[in-house]
Enzyme design. Structure first.
Site: not given
Ligand code: ZN
Length: 336
Positions: A116, A154, A156, A242
């Site tokens: 991120h 991931d 996200h 995740d």
């Molecule tokens: Zn994540």
């Protein structure tokens, strides 16, 4: 597969209760031991700050270093710096560069995570930096240069990696929970890259609650065909545990079967593969997933040791809609 790990990665310490905490790595290392995996201690490279500057603005790097010297600092509501953060984050970058240079198939068992983190920290329209400091995966791709591919599994969207690589002709593929339903709110199929990078940014958003059947279809019909056509020299995997059904921060319904299927297909391509740890907050998933990954990589064992999941009909309908969009946008540049 060799595991790069150092206790230094635990020196990034949250000042308050936080899901991304040092003990994640204890569980990971337990999984490595169970599988009989080999651990190697990374060394700090002399050129590490040059490598970090490949992906990040000088002012941002200076700010992070100042906060480390000061001893702590809150970057935003999610992301913090502690006295050991800079050493940990820089050692992660050193480890990934060493694995690439020595051509070792490796798992970089490091934290803080990175995907991120954008050029100047917070990436694109995200509200926060999402626990990330330096973007290890993007740095690895830029260090490799031509022929680097990053695959981000991931849950996200790797908004930082996308931002950093957006105008580069380096392949970035991300599977993630649909941005309308999860942080960081980007990762739509129409985000295809720009300039030299046009066509090299592939987002595959997945509706909440999709199961292994859908994920395997995505691997077979999009991820692997794209990688084959791109023919990478090095594959960097941004690995987040995740997307697993038991993760407390997200809503996909995958079992370890999806992860093993993805890695099995990638490893069968026989390209140099370097896996970088990103998120994943359920401690037993981190341990069992790491053990299963290493058993696969070291001995070809495909043993998720838990039941597979299937996607409900109503969810599958949503998936078909987004899959059409993926084919529509990515299909302008690739045979899908
Ligand atoms: Zn994540």
């Amino acid at each position: 597969m060799i595991v790069y790990y150092s206790e230094v990665f635990k020196r990034h310490v949250p000042p308050y209760r936080h899901p991304e905490a040092p003990d994640r790595l204890d569980y990971l290392i337990e999984g490595v031991r169970e599988a009989g995996g080999r651990v190697k201690e990374p060394k700090m490279r002399e050129d590490v700050w040059q490598l970090i500057h490949l992906a990040h603005d000088k002012n941002y790097v200076n700010l992070i270093n100042k906060l480390c010297e000061k001893g702590q600092g809150e970057i935003d509501g999610d992301t913090y710096v502690s006295p050991g953060t800079c050493e940990a984050a820089a050692l992660a970058v050193s480890a990934v560069a060493d694995a690439v240079e020595k051509r070792e198939t490796a798992l970089i068992a490091a934290r803080p995570p990175g995907h991120h983190a954008g050029f100047m920290g917070r990436a694109l329209t995200a509200p926060t930096q999402g626990f990330c400091i330096f973007n290890t995966a993007a740095i690895a791709a830029l260090y490799v240069g031509e022929g680097a591919a990053v695959v981000d599994i991931d849950v996200h969207h790797g908004n930082g990696t996308q931002e950093i690589l957006y105008d580069k002709d380096l392949l970035y593929i991300s599977t993630h929970q649909h941005p309308a339903t999860l942080y960081p709110g980007t990762g739509y199929p129409e985000e295809v890259g720009e300039g030299r990078g046009e066509g090299y940014n592939i987002n595959i958003p997945l509706p909440p609650q999709v199961g292994d059947d859908v994920y395997i279809k995505v691997v077979d019909e999009v991820v692997i065909p794209l990688l084959r056509q791109y023919d990478p020299k090095v594959i960097v995997v941004s690995l987040g545990w995740d997307a697993h059904r038991d993760d407390p921060l997200a809503d996909l319904n995958l079992s370890l079967k999806s992860y093993l299927y993805f890695f099995d297909q990638v490893l069968k391509m026989q390209k140099l593969t370097v896996v970088v740890l990103e998120g994943g907050y359920n401690r037993s998933v981190i341990k069992n997933g790491t053990e299963a990954l290493l058993r696969l990589a070291l001995r070809g064992e495909f043993a998720p040791k838990e039941s597979a999941t299937e996607t409900a009909h109503s969810v599958y309908k949503h998936f078909e809609t987004t899959m059409r969009e993926v084919r529509q946008y990515a299909g302008r540049y690739w045979r899908l």
